[in-house]
Design a protein around this motif. Structure first.
Motif, PDB file in Angstrom:
ATOM      1  N   GLY A  39       1.177  -1.082   0.227  1.00 56.92           N
ATOM      2  CA  GLY A  39       0.287  -0.384  -0.585  1.00 56.92           C
ATOM      3  C   GLY A  39       0.926   0.812   0.062  1.00 56.92           C
ATOM      4  O   GLY A  39       1.071   2.470  -0.904  1.00 56.92           O
ATOM      5  N   VAL A  40       1.787   1.434   0.563  1.00 50.85           N
ATOM      6  CA  VAL A  40       2.719   2.649   0.963  1.00 50.85           C
ATOM      7  C   VAL A  40       3.335   2.079  -0.330  1.00 50.85           C
ATOM      8  O   VAL A  40       3.792   3.838  -1.024  1.00 50.85           O
ATOM      9  N   LEU A  81      -3.485   2.615  -0.848  1.00 55.17           N
ATOM     10  CA  LEU A  81      -3.236   2.635   0.057  1.00 55.17           C
ATOM     11  C   LEU A  81      -4.470   2.580   1.331  1.00 55.17           C
ATOM     12  O   LEU A  81      -3.420   1.695   2.340  1.00 55.17           O
ATOM     13  N   GLN A 132      -4.352  -1.502   1.993  1.00 57.01           N
ATOM     14  CA  GLN A 132      -3.619  -2.633   2.110  1.00 57.01           C
ATOM     15  C   GLN A 132      -3.157  -1.429   3.453  1.00 57.01           C
ATOM     16  O   GLN A 132      -2.726  -2.767   4.510  1.00 57.01           O
TER      17      GLN A 132
END
Length: 415
Positions: free
Chosen positions: A62-63, A361, A364
């Protein structure tokens, strides 16, 4: 001479190559749940230790998604994909020799970033830009559905390989497969991202406006439950089935098919989700062309909530596992073409990779919590009931938060 706009094809080299990359990316990622028991048994770890490694992978994914989206928009799609594939393979190779929970958890940061660089954020932006306007929603659905068909192949391949080689060797095989996707890069055309024209909004303006828009915030929040549910099921459902499901009756259809153990049924369940997902995502992409995306998303999340609640309230048998897998599979990634299409519709295509990456993000973060909480609560209570009911609750919440979204294109959006 006039141009016949009807001649614009849906299936192009860009779409097919994009699907190929996503098949391998998703196939490997979807198989990690099958390594829960072999790794835990080899090292004598609690379930939460490897669960945390998969959770870290999801969070790093996600990051990394908006980061790789920005890399693609600044330096080119192919460079972003090459970097992602190398990082993905490196994480798998190093994980193959890792012997401590901390090492697995750290190396899954690399795997997560690699998934981001070769996954939906970068690839769907390529597909969205390459598709004609009349085919865009459907093309996003096809890429999501066919690409995520790797979920059918990956777990079954992993289970087959685990039957005659250690899990560490399977990781090395998977590293080679992700590097092989680089041979598809020549088919990805239109890799140049032109600079904004005079007077045209740049990345900072578009992203800045989007993150202050209540609709963007609602999309961000709503995507959380999708990640929670998918992360938990992908990581823990095979083990859940192995331990809880009633045995497979001799002479049953599953037994005739060679599915004689609940372990094999766990792998089959993820594959069945993947099969149904192909139909579901393509259908969602097609519907997104004709109906308002926010209402379709609300209906998908509401349906997931009902199906998950019904499954946990019913004694688990091989039949209920198959039925649940097919229904949940049809709803599995149906949110992706609609969510990515909504981002493109409101804020334009030029910075779709970055903006969808930011939305992803949230997905996630949800996946991180779903995977980690599944392992943690299992170790505390010996079952997955509580984490499952939390998933039911966040699904219902997501169904509601999509309703107030305003779908009008932003004034700064560029097509």
């Amino acid at each position: 001479m006039t141009l016949d706009v009807r001649a614009a094809p849906l299936f192009t080299a860009v779409l097919l190559a994009s699907c190929g990359i996503l098949v391998v990316n998703f196939g490997i990622r979807a198989s990690f749940g099958l390594f829960q028991i072999p790794i835990a048994e080899q090292f004598g770890w609690p379930r939460a230790d490897f669960s945390l490694a998969i959770a870290v992978q999801n969070l790093a994914w996600g990051v990394g998604q908006p980061i790789f989206g920005a890399i693609a928009e600044r330096f080119g799609d192919k460079k972003a994909i090459i970097l992602g594939a190398i990082v993905y393979a490196l994480g798998l190779v190093l994980s193959a020799s890792a012997v401590t929970p901390g090492a697995h958890q750290f190396l899954n940061i690399l795997i997560g970033f690699g998934i981001a660089g070769t996954g939906f954020g970068v690839i769907l932006a390529i597909v969205g830009r390459a598709a004609s306007p009349e085919h865009r929603s459907l093309a996003l659905g096809v890429a999501t559905g066919v690409g995520s068909g790797g979920q059918v192949i990956g777990p079954l391949l992993a289970e087959h390989l685990l039957s005659f080689m250690p899990w560490s060797s399977v990781f090395l095989v998977f590293a080679g497969l992700i590097l092989a996707t680089l041979f598809l890069l020549p088919f990805l055309k239109g890799d140049v991202h032109p600079a904004p024209l005079p007077g045209e909004a740049g990345m900072g303006a578009i992203v800045g406006q989007a993150v202050r828009d209540p609709s963007f915030i609602l999309i961000f929040i709503g995507f959380f439950s999708c990640g929670y549910q998918l992360g938990f099921i992908t990581a823990h459902f095979p083990a859940f089935i192995t331990e809880v499901c009633a045995p497979i009756a001799p002479g049953s259809l599953l037994s005739v098919m060679g599915i004689t153990t609940t372990t094999a049924l766990g792998a089959l369940s993820i594959a069945l989700i993947g099969v149904a997902n192909i139909v579901g995502t393509i259908t969602a992409g097609a519907l997104g062309k004709h109906f308002r995306k926010k209402y379709l998303l609300a209906q998908i999340y509401a349906a997931r909530t009902i199906v998950a609640a019904a499954f946990i309230l019913t004694p688990m048998t091989p039949a209920t596992v198959v039925i649940f897998s097919l229904i949940m599979g049809a709803l599995w990634l149906a949110t992706v073409p609609l969510t990515s299409g909504l981002v493109a519709q409101i804020w334009g295509l030029r910075y779709m990779g970055t903006l969808y990456g930011l939305v992803f993000l949230s997905h996630q973060i949800g996946a991180f919590i779903g995977v980690w909480l599944g392992g943690r609560l299992y170790d505390l209570y010996g079952d997955y009931n509580l984490v499952w009911w939390i998933g039911v609750g966040v699904g219902a919440f997501s169904a509601l938060v999509h309703l107030p979204i305003r779908e009008r294109p932003s004034m700064l959006a560029t097509a």
